[in-house]
Write an enzyme that holds these catalytic residues in place. Structure first.
Site, PDB file in Angstrom:
ATOM      1  N   THR A  73       0.914  -1.047  -0.135  1.00  0.00           N
ATOM      2  CA  THR A  73      -0.097  -0.477  -0.034  1.00  0.00           C
ATOM      3  C   THR A  73       0.824   1.286   0.022  1.00  0.00           C
ATOM      4  OG1 THR A  73      -1.768  -0.907   0.726  1.00  0.00           O
ATOM      5  CG2 THR A  73      -1.548   1.557   0.865  1.00  0.00           C
ATOM      6  N   ASN A 152      -4.611  -9.148  -7.569  1.00  0.00           N
ATOM      7  CA  ASN A 152      -5.382 -10.661  -6.209  1.00  0.00           C
ATOM      8  C   ASN A 152      -6.866 -10.973  -6.176  1.00  0.00           C
ATOM      9  OD1 ASN A 152      -5.709  -7.071  -6.498  1.00  0.00           O
ATOM     10  ND2 ASN A 152      -7.451  -7.319  -4.662  1.00  0.00           N
ATOM     11  N   GLN A 180       1.080  -9.495  -5.654  1.00  0.00           N
ATOM     12  CA  GLN A 180       0.384 -10.734  -5.819  1.00  0.00           C
ATOM     13  C   GLN A 180       1.191 -12.280  -6.510  1.00  0.00           C
ATOM     14  OE1 GLN A 180      -1.664 -12.588  -3.770  1.00  0.00           O
ATOM     15  NE2 GLN A 180      -2.784 -10.554  -3.416  1.00  0.00           N
ATOM     16  N   SER A 200       5.610  -7.697  -1.522  1.00  0.00           N
ATOM     17  CA  SER A 200       5.163  -7.266  -0.103  1.00  0.00           C
ATOM     18  C   SER A 200       5.542  -8.636   0.339  1.00  0.00           C
ATOM     19  CB  SER A 200       3.731  -7.233  -0.669  1.00  0.00           C
ATOM     20  OG  SER A 200       3.039  -7.169   1.467  1.00  0.00           O
ATOM     21  N   HIS A 202       4.600  -9.544   3.402  1.00  0.00           N
ATOM     22  CA  HIS A 202       3.831 -11.158   3.864  1.00  0.00           C
ATOM     23  C   HIS A 202       2.993 -11.674   3.145  1.00  0.00           C
ATOM     24  CE1 HIS A 202      -0.218  -8.989   3.466  1.00  0.00           C
ATOM     25  NE2 HIS A 202       0.465  -7.879   3.831  1.00  0.00           N
ATOM     26  N   THR A 238      13.259   5.046  10.588  1.00  0.00           N
ATOM     27  CA  THR A 238      14.115   4.180  11.003  1.00  0.00           C
ATOM     28  C   THR A 238      13.782   2.299  10.347  1.00  0.00           C
ATOM     29  OG1 THR A 238      14.774   5.439  13.303  1.00  0.00           O
ATOM     30  CG2 THR A 238      14.926   2.491  13.538  1.00  0.00           C
ATOM     31  N   CYS A 326      -9.053  -7.333   0.879  1.00  0.00           N
ATOM     32  CA  CYS A 326      -9.366  -5.607   1.807  1.00  0.00           C
ATOM     33  C   CYS A 326     -10.744  -5.103   1.809  1.00  0.00           C
ATOM     34  CB  CYS A 326      -7.999  -5.090   0.796  1.00  0.00           C
ATOM     35  SG  CYS A 326      -6.876  -5.470   0.948  1.00  0.00           S
TER      36      CYS A 326
HETATM   37  C1  PLP Z   1      -2.197  -6.485  -5.722  1.00  0.00           C
HETATM   38  C2  PLP Z   1      -2.308  -6.346  -4.475  1.00  0.00           C
HETATM   39  N1  PLP Z   1      -1.444  -4.589  -4.269  1.00  0.00           N
HETATM   40  C3  PLP Z   1      -1.405  -3.705  -2.809  1.00  0.00           C
HETATM   41  C4  PLP Z   1      -2.133  -4.892  -1.899  1.00  0.00           C
HETATM   42  C5  PLP Z   1      -1.973  -4.159  -0.494  1.00  0.00           C
HETATM   43  O1  PLP Z   1      -0.512  -5.222  -0.021  1.00  0.00           O
HETATM   44  P1  PLP Z   1      -0.142  -4.733   1.693  1.00  0.00           P
HETATM   45  O2  PLP Z   1      -0.786  -5.172   2.569  1.00  0.00           O
HETATM   46  O3  PLP Z   1       1.315  -4.625   1.805  1.00  0.00           O
HETATM   47  O4  PLP Z   1      -0.914  -3.337   1.818  1.00  0.00           O
HETATM   48  C6  PLP Z   1      -2.235  -6.272  -2.149  1.00  0.00           C
HETATM   49  C7  PLP Z   1      -2.904  -6.647  -0.581  1.00  0.00           C
HETATM   50  O5  PLP Z   1      -3.570  -7.732  -0.545  1.00  0.00           O
HETATM   51  C8  PLP Z   1      -2.669  -6.982  -3.200  1.00  0.00           C
HETATM   52  O6  PLP Z   1      -2.876  -7.685  -3.466  1.00  0.00           O
END
Ligand code: PLP
Length: 386
Positions: A73, A152, A180, A200, A202, A238, A326
């Site tokens: 994000t 996603n 993704q 990302s 996670h 930081t 989300c």
């Molecule tokens: C394609 C995509 N972009 C952005 C994000 C946002 O990721 P983050 O949770 O690291 O902010 C996601 C999370 O579902 C995603 O699938």
């Protein structure tokens, strides 16, 4: 005890135990601030730079082209707003697609309030963007094209290489949100003509709180966070060394295991898709049948509501999602499914099942046993009738 099966790896993944092991020393032993001159600081700085190298390796970038952030994000906000601010002398037009993640959609909407012009490209019934449409949409004042690499929600993989080529020819920056796809399918920022890329941790068995933005050398971009000048001045704060070390270890593991793991997941995914479509009448696959992420299956079921489906599956021990995690707090149907041409009722009856490193064939068998029964039950009591 009831079986518990996690089929929501697109929302987030568990952290791999090898990643946890790599991170642990960076909380209480090697805890220094990377900006400190003493040995604690230098030790942390060394780990940071080694991590940068490992992350850059998975996408064919140079290590100095990786900017660490806290989330996809944040990276996506930085790209859209940072390029818009840096390049406003050249123009005020940006191109995105209609199937971007909300963090791109909302950043674009905000840019409109600041006088920028946004084109949102349509997709076909599979969620695919036509590179020719990108070409046609680029104008003299276009400063950025930002297209998601893999959806996603429906898992469709976009023709990024062709789009990148067009942007390069037209001398427009090209960004792709690979949150993704990174670690699941091969990515080479040079071969694919990518100037900016979001990934990302996670989503790929690393911890939350770490992500990155690849910024090709020479790309003009303004920071959104001002302060001590960390991350080449692009992201003051930081540095979260422990999480970044975890992200890098996750990249290292993906680099080694990606190909074999993708083959394994494709087999399970295809078994799942075939089983669902055969066993459940009035069920449809969303997204492209072939050009899709190895771990993604997304369905629509007529006469069923997605939220009820997710709750019923949860009661049977299966974690799934309707639309994206989300947006599942909202009751509007998914903008991605609507963009592929689904009617509101079909989009409401959608289910996303995403597989991962610990998904076993037995999990798919259990899902294929439970899901038809759950759908039957929900259809019996459904207010949405034929
Ligand atoms: C394609 C995509 N972009 C952005 C994000 C946002 O990721 P983050 O949770 O690291 O902010 C996601 C999370 O579902 C995603 O699938």
């Amino acid at each position: 005890m009831m079986k518990k099966i996690y089929l929501d790896y697109a929302a987030t993944t568990p952290v791999d135990s090898r990643v946890v092991k790599a991170m642990l020393p960076y909380f209480s032993e090697k805890f220094g601030n990377t900006m400190s001159l003493h040995s604690f600081g230098q030790e942390a700085k060394e780990a940071l730079e080694e991590s940068r190298e490992q992350v850059s390796n998975l996408m064919g970038a140079k290590s100095n082209e990786i900017i660490f952030t806290s989330s996809a994000t944040e990276s996506n906000n930085l790209v859209l707003k940072g390029v818009a601010l840096a390049d406003k002398e050249k123009g005020n037009h940006l191109i995105i697609s209609q199937i971007e993640h909300p963090c791109i959609m909302e950043s674009a909407k905000w840019l409109e309030t600041q006088g920028f012009e946004i084109t949102r490209l349509p997709v076909d019934k599979y969620g695919l963007i036509d590179p020719e449409e990108v070409k046609k949409a680029i104008k003299k004042n276009t400063i950025l094209v930002s297209i998601i690499h893999a959806s996603n929600e429906i898992g469709t993989i976009e023709p990024i290489e062709e789009i990148g080529k067009i942007c390069r020819e037209k001398r427009v920056y090209f960004h792709t949100d690979a949150a993704q796809s990174f670690g699941k399918v091969p990515i080479d920022v040079n071969k694919m003509n990518i100037d900016l890329l979001t990934a990302s941790s996670h989503k790929m068995y690393g911890p939350k709180g770490a992500a990155c933005l690849f910024v090709r050398e020479g790309t003009k971009i303004e920071p959104l966070l001002h302060g001590g000048g960390h991350e080449a001045g692009l992201r003051s704060s930081t540095v979260n060394v422990g999480a970044i070390v975890g992200f890098a270890e996750a990249c290292k593991i993906c680099k080694k295991e990606m190909e074999k793991e993708a083959q394994r997941e494709i087999k399970l995914r295809d078994k799942l898709i075939k089983g669902v479509l055969e066993k459940i009448p009035n069920s449809y696959l969303n997204g492209h049948p072939k050009k899709r992420l190895p771990n993604n299956a997304n369905f629509s079921f007529s006469f069923v509501e997605g939220e009820s489906l997710v709750i019923q599956l949860d009661l049977m021990g299966i974690a799934a999602s309707t639309g994206s995690a989300c947006s599942s707090a909202k009751l509007e149907p998914s903008h991605v499914l609507l963009a592929t041409g689904l009617k509101h009722e079909q989009a409401h009856g959608s289910l996303r099942l995403t597989l991962g490193r610990w998904t076993k064939e037995g999990d798919i068998n259990y899902l294929l046993k439970v899901l038809p029964e759950v759908i039957k039950k929900l259809r019996k009591i459904s207010a949405i009738k034929k």
